[in-house]
Design an enzyme around this catalytic site. Structure first.
Site, PDB file in Angstrom:
ATOM      1  N   ASP A   1     -88.553  87.262  48.995  1.00 31.54           N
ATOM      2  CA  ASP A   1     -89.019  86.515  50.165  1.00 31.54           C
ATOM      3  C   ASP A   1     -90.107  85.533  49.740  1.00 31.54           C
ATOM      4  OD1 ASP A   1     -91.496  86.668  52.345  1.00 31.54           O
ATOM      5  OD2 ASP A   1     -89.556  86.274  53.258  1.00 31.54           O
TER       6      ASP A   1
ATOM      7  N   GLU B   1     -85.317  83.794  52.207  1.00 32.21           N
ATOM      8  CA  GLU B   1     -85.073  85.175  51.790  1.00 32.21           C
ATOM      9  C   GLU B   1     -83.674  85.301  51.191  1.00 32.21           C
ATOM     10  OE1 GLU B   1     -86.832  88.439  54.532  1.00 32.21           O
ATOM     11  OE2 GLU B   1     -86.217  86.805  55.853  1.00 32.21           O
TER      12      GLU B   1
END
Length: 414
Positions: free
Chosen positions: A13, A110
């Site tokens: 992320d 992500e």
């Protein structure tokens, strides 16, 4: 019997992605609180991303820019550049792919990585995660946090609940240690649990993720059906889905567009203009993909999310189509049939039950093929000269959004 190899799955992320990209592009703001806002020219714009320094002042994503400026008057406000964020996201994907060919995008910032087969090449999972962090930071200036486990859902939880909150930004969530690591956490922190369902859990005596994991499954499915089972499986870390590269290239089930309007639209004349623009966008995407659809769906919402208004309805049409006028006729029929006259702030149109447009249904006494060729010609002009090269006259009205939308990607400026 050969024991199967334990999977090693990561969720990488990017921290405050949009803000991080802007800080990398503008090093003069390295030590300043910075946000990316949907419309810096209006204090009512929404914060899309806030860097860690801005968050220390209490600035949060999705709050109004005016509120953020009251918390931090020295805030640096950047206008979003979606094309640049997409470019950097693709660059980061290439870095991940240098460690494993099993990379699946989850969102623009992500991505899931299956590094099971990469350990013998690059070292243990922690070492791979550190090398990924170093490569991404060096090449893009973006800091990446990494959650590690043996399935996608636990790696996401490892990132969201743990890796984002510790120095180093890397955390391994061991399945055997869920009772002492994950289960004591508040149920409100769990993936896919929002404030509304948290209140329902509290009423059921479910306060922690462990409470949810140990709740009898029939009790949850009786109340929420399949969604209850999904939440129970997440709490227990049950997820057999593989990391699937190019998952975004799977056959589409529908093509849709929606617009959040700059103000309340209260008259049919205004709403009709936006519906036509949406139908044109849907039809064009279908034509570009060689698809037609048989089910038209229309939905709308008001501006007050605490007291929601609006509807979502669909209808099957006689013949599959990707012709704008035919989609528009069905959309208008649905909207006028179900709209109660209350102000509208968001409108959406979609086409589903798709098939290939090579399977053209010939009908008597119409000019469908002529319409289709005309629209293909206008599509070609827009591809060559830009979205505003040719517009319908109605889009020049004050209610029209086509010109402003041409300046945006995903609702934000390019």
């Amino acid at each position: 019997m050969v024991k199967s190899k334990k999977r090693v799955i990561m969720l990488a992320d990017c921290q405050s992605f949009y803000a991080s990209v802007e800080k990398a592009a503008h090093p003069q703001y390295k030590n300043k609180p910075l946000v990316v806002s949907g419309d810096p020219a209006r204090r009512s714009g929404i914060i899309l991303a806030a860097c860690p320094l801005a968050k220390k002042y209490g600035v949060t994503t999705a709050e109004r820019l005016g509120d953020a400026l009251r918390k931090c008057p020295d805030l640096v406000v950047m206008r979003p550049r979606m094309s640049e964020y997409i470019r950097v996201s693709l660059q980061i994907t290439e870095i991940y792919q240098s460690f494993t060919d099993l990379v699946e995008p989850y969102s623009i910032d992500e991505q899931h990585l299956d590094v099971t087969g990469s350990i013998r090449l690059f070292g243990c999972p922690d070492e791979i995660a550190r090398r990924i962090q170093q490569q991404v930071l060096y090449q893009t200036g973006v800091y990446v946090r990494v959650g590690i486990s043996d399935c996608k859902v636990l790696s996401k939880i490892a990132c969201d609940i743990f890796a984002k909150k510790i120095p180093g930004g890397i955390f391994t969530l061991d399945r055997d240690k869920l009772p002492e690591t994950l289960w004591p956490k508040p149920v409100s922190e769990m993936f896919m649990v929002g404030s509304r369902i948290t209140r329902h859990f509290y009423k059921m005596g479910i306060h922690t993720i462990g409470d949810l994991a140990q709740t009898p499954l029939p009790r949850l499915t009786k109340r929420w059906g399949v969604n209850g089972e999904v939440l129970w499986r997440i709490a227990n870390g049950i997820d057999s889905s593989p990391v699937t590269p190019r998952s975004q290239l799977q056959p589409q089930k529908g093509v849709g567009h929606q617009m959040t309007l700059p103000r309340d639209y209260t008259s049919w004349e205004e709403i009709r203009i936006v519906l036509l623009e949406l139908c044109e966008l849907v039809g064009r995407r279908c034509r570009e993909k060689g698809l037609m659809g048989s089910v038209v769906s229309v939905g709308c919402q008001g501006a007050d999310f605490d007291h929601p208004t609006g509807f979502s309805r669909q209808m099957k049409i006689t013949d599959p189509t990707n012709i704008t006028d035919e989609i528009f006729d069905a959309a208008c029929l649905l909207f006028r049939r179900h709209w109660n006259g209350l102000p509208v702030r968001k409108i959406g149109v979609s086409l589903s039950d798709l098939c290939q447009d090579s399977l053209v249904q010939l009908t008597l006494f119409d000019n469908r093929e002529r319409k289709r060729e005309l629209e293909r010609a206008t599509d070609s002009l827009k591809r060559r000269f830009g979205e505003t090269a040719i517009l319908r006259a109605s889009s020049l009205d004050d209610a029209g959004q086509a010109q402003d939308r041409a300046l945006r990607i995903g609702g934000h400026y390019k």
